[in-house]
Motif scaffolding. Structure first.
Motif, PDB file in Angstrom:
ATOM      1  N   THR A  49      12.013   1.789  -7.568  1.00 22.56           N
ATOM      2  CA  THR A  49      12.616   2.982  -8.216  1.00 22.56           C
ATOM      3  C   THR A  49      11.987   4.290  -7.627  1.00 22.56           C
ATOM      4  O   THR A  49      12.456   5.255  -7.647  1.00 22.56           O
ATOM      5  N   ASN A  50      10.634   4.329  -7.174  1.00 22.34           N
ATOM      6  CA  ASN A  50       9.913   5.452  -6.536  1.00 22.34           C
ATOM      7  C   ASN A  50       8.987   4.877  -5.941  1.00 22.34           C
ATOM      8  O   ASN A  50       8.512   3.662  -5.962  1.00 22.34           O
ATOM      9  N   PRO A  51       8.273   5.574  -5.166  1.00 23.74           N
ATOM     10  CA  PRO A  51       7.217   5.309  -4.048  1.00 23.74           C
ATOM     11  C   PRO A  51       5.758   5.207  -4.679  1.00 23.74           C
ATOM     12  O   PRO A  51       4.856   4.928  -4.163  1.00 23.74           O
ATOM     13  N   ASN A  52       5.766   5.646  -6.010  1.00 22.56           N
ATOM     14  CA  ASN A  52       4.252   6.048  -6.527  1.00 22.56           C
ATOM     15  C   ASN A  52       3.465   4.995  -7.282  1.00 22.56           C
ATOM     16  O   ASN A  52       4.135   3.907  -7.839  1.00 22.56           O
ATOM     17  N   VAL A  53       2.166   5.248  -7.082  1.00 20.92           N
ATOM     18  CA  VAL A  53       1.158   4.305  -7.682  1.00 20.92           C
ATOM     19  C   VAL A  53       1.284   4.200  -9.164  1.00 20.92           C
ATOM     20  O   VAL A  53       1.371   5.358  -9.713  1.00 20.92           O
ATOM     21  N   GLY A  54       1.433   3.062  -9.830  1.00 20.26           N
ATOM     22  CA  GLY A  54       1.567   2.986 -11.221  1.00 20.26           C
ATOM     23  C   GLY A  54       2.700   3.204 -12.050  1.00 20.26           C
ATOM     24  O   GLY A  54       3.000   2.684 -13.417  1.00 20.26           O
ATOM     25  N   SER A  55       3.720   3.620 -11.228  1.00 17.71           N
ATOM     26  CA  SER A  55       5.147   3.896 -11.949  1.00 17.71           C
ATOM     27  C   SER A  55       6.257   3.151 -11.379  1.00 17.71           C
ATOM     28  O   SER A  55       7.485   3.342 -11.995  1.00 17.71           O
ATOM     29  N   ALA A  56       6.005   2.663 -10.077  1.00 13.70           N
ATOM     30  CA  ALA A  56       7.041   2.201  -9.512  1.00 13.70           C
ATOM     31  C   ALA A  56       7.446   0.795  -9.952  1.00 13.70           C
ATOM     32  O   ALA A  56       6.827   0.191 -10.576  1.00 13.70           O
ATOM     33  N   SER A 100      16.358  -2.941  -6.586  1.00 19.03           N
ATOM     34  CA  SER A 100      17.388  -3.572  -6.022  1.00 19.03           C
ATOM     35  C   SER A 100      16.865  -4.512  -4.767  1.00 19.03           C
ATOM     36  O   SER A 100      15.655  -4.233  -4.413  1.00 19.03           O
ATOM     37  N   LEU A 101      17.747  -5.388  -4.422  1.00 20.58           N
ATOM     38  CA  LEU A 101      17.202  -6.244  -3.087  1.00 20.58           C
ATOM     39  C   LEU A 101      18.002  -5.504  -1.820  1.00 20.58           C
ATOM     40  O   LEU A 101      19.205  -4.912  -1.938  1.00 20.58           O
ATOM     41  N   THR A 105       3.002  -4.069  -7.616  1.00 29.49           N
ATOM     42  CA  THR A 105       1.587  -3.635  -7.479  1.00 29.49           C
ATOM     43  C   THR A 105       1.474  -2.606  -6.298  1.00 29.49           C
ATOM     44  O   THR A 105       1.680  -3.072  -5.014  1.00 29.49           O
ATOM     45  N   ILE A 106       1.280  -1.219  -6.582  1.00 24.52           N
ATOM     46  CA  ILE A 106       1.036  -0.271  -5.327  1.00 24.52           C
ATOM     47  C   ILE A 106      -0.235   0.137  -5.266  1.00 24.52           C
ATOM     48  O   ILE A 106      -0.784   0.781  -6.172  1.00 24.52           O
ATOM     49  N   VAL A 113       0.925  -1.258   0.037  1.00 23.09           N
ATOM     50  CA  VAL A 113      -0.139  -0.202  -0.014  1.00 23.09           C
ATOM     51  C   VAL A 113       0.750   1.053  -0.046  1.00 23.09           C
ATOM     52  O   VAL A 113       1.940   1.454   0.639  1.00 23.09           O
ATOM     53  N   TYR A 114       0.481   2.304  -0.594  1.00 26.43           N
ATOM     54  CA  TYR A 114       1.306   3.322  -0.908  1.00 26.43           C
ATOM     55  C   TYR A 114       1.556   4.014   0.607  1.00 26.43           C
ATOM     56  O   TYR A 114       0.832   4.161   1.546  1.00 26.43           O
ATOM     57  N   ASP A 115       2.939   4.449   0.806  1.00 27.94           N
ATOM     58  CA  ASP A 115       3.339   4.963   2.083  1.00 27.94           C
ATOM     59  C   ASP A 115       4.460   5.964   1.873  1.00 27.94           C
ATOM     60  O   ASP A 115       5.154   6.218   3.029  1.00 27.94           O
ATOM     61  N   ALA A 116       4.635   6.437   0.613  1.00 27.39           N
ATOM     62  CA  ALA A 116       5.644   7.498   0.279  1.00 27.39           C
ATOM     63  C   ALA A 116       7.271   6.884   0.568  1.00 27.39           C
ATOM     64  O   ALA A 116       8.033   7.794   0.371  1.00 27.39           O
ATOM     65  N   SER A 117       7.397   5.629   0.754  1.00 32.52           N
ATOM     66  CA  SER A 117       8.557   4.828   0.788  1.00 32.52           C
ATOM     67  C   SER A 117       8.805   4.179  -0.277  1.00 32.52           C
ATOM     68  O   SER A 117       8.015   3.361  -0.821  1.00 32.52           O
ATOM     69  N   THR A 118      10.251   4.101  -0.679  1.00 29.38           N
ATOM     70  CA  THR A 118      10.474   3.199  -1.916  1.00 29.38           C
ATOM     71  C   THR A 118      10.955   1.690  -1.163  1.00 29.38           C
ATOM     72  O   THR A 118      11.364   0.874  -1.801  1.00 29.38           O
ATOM     73  N   ALA A 119      10.824   1.663   0.146  1.00 28.60           N
ATOM     74  CA  ALA A 119      11.170   0.075   0.709  1.00 28.60           C
ATOM     75  C   ALA A 119      10.265  -0.905   0.808  1.00 28.60           C
ATOM     76  O   ALA A 119       8.923  -0.494   0.699  1.00 28.60           O
ATOM     77  N   VAL A 120      10.440  -1.964   0.535  1.00 28.89           N
ATOM     78  CA  VAL A 120       9.379  -2.978   0.324  1.00 28.89           C
ATOM     79  C   VAL A 120       9.700  -4.029   1.467  1.00 28.89           C
ATOM     80  O   VAL A 120      10.811  -4.656   1.359  1.00 28.89           O
TER      81      VAL A 120
END
Length: 236
Positions: free
Chosen positions: A170-177, A181-182, A208-209, A138-145
């Motif tokens: 690469t970025n935190p955004n819906v539809g474009s992330a 890297s691991l 999927t964000i 879920v979108y949280d403004a962070s690039t970490a998963v």
């Protein structure tokens, strides 16, 4: 005496012997004897050949590689020997990572003027396969998963878990992330064994964000009869 098998170049001759023909004996006192010459036989046996299997490697889940060998023992200026059959190995496409898979003689044979008397074995080493990683959060403004947001698959639909670590987008955004890297990812067994896989050079799959929930709450207001409607406000 003479024989067609008396030369170094004489072949095995299919197991048949060469005739040894005696004659023209020389020596003192032979005039006192009536000499009878009786033919003999010479057998040429195959020269020994030593075959050495060549070590090989394969990636987990792939087919066993072609098995090759070298050999020594040629004589008399021969450039090659006549081989048939082939080596065998205990490694298969389902063999786990390791180096204990033997390459042995199998049906390999040599014919003609040589005999395969020694076959030096070797091993096939099975190396880890790469993984495919997909991510969802879920979108949280962070690039970490986090580990819980990763789906890891191997060959033939095998799945793997995660002991620790995560991934970076690469970025935190819906539809474009996208996965970039691991982050210190350590695999756990799933339907497949973690030891059969490597986190080096993974294939990055889908990301999927989902939009984060946002609640807009209107702020209550009041107005005097006949006056203008006040500015409308809200809180998030």
């Amino acid at each position: 005496m003479s024989s067609s098998g008396g030369q170094a170049s004489a072949g095995v001759n299919g197991g048949n012997t060469y005739t040894i023909t005696p004659g023209a004996a020389l020596g003192s006192g032979l005039a006192n004897y009536s000499i009878t010459y009786i033919d003999g036989a010479m057998t040429v046996t195959p020269a020994p050949i030593t075959v050495s299997a060549t070590a090989a490697s394969m990636v987990y889940g792939s087919s066993a590689p072609s098995l090759v060998y070298t050999y020594t023992g040629l004589v008399n200026g021969d450039a090659s020997a006549n081989f048939s059959g082939g080596l065998i190995t205990t490694a298969t496409s389902s063999s786990n990572v390791g180096s204990n898979y033997l390459i042995s003689r199998g049906t390999l044979a040599v014919s003609g003027d040589y005999a395969l008397t020694n076959c030096v074995p070797a091993n096939i080493t099975v190396t880890p396969a790469s993984i495919t990683i997909s991510a969802a959060k879920v979108y949280d403004a962070s690039t970490a998963v986090a580990a819980s947001g990763l789906t890891i698959t191997g060959i033939l639909g095998q799945t793997l878990g995660v002991v620790s670590g995560g991934a970076v987008l690469t970025n935190p955004n819906v539809g474009s992330a996208a996965l970039q890297s691991l982050n210190n990812l350590v695999l756990a067994n799933g339907t497949g064994l973690a030891s059969n896989y490597t986190v080096i050079n993974p294939t990055f799959g889908s990301v999927t964000i989902s939009p984060a929930p946002l609640t807009v709450r209107a702020t209550a207001a009041s107005m005097v009869y006949g006056s203008a409607v006040p500015s409308l406000a809200y809180t998030l």
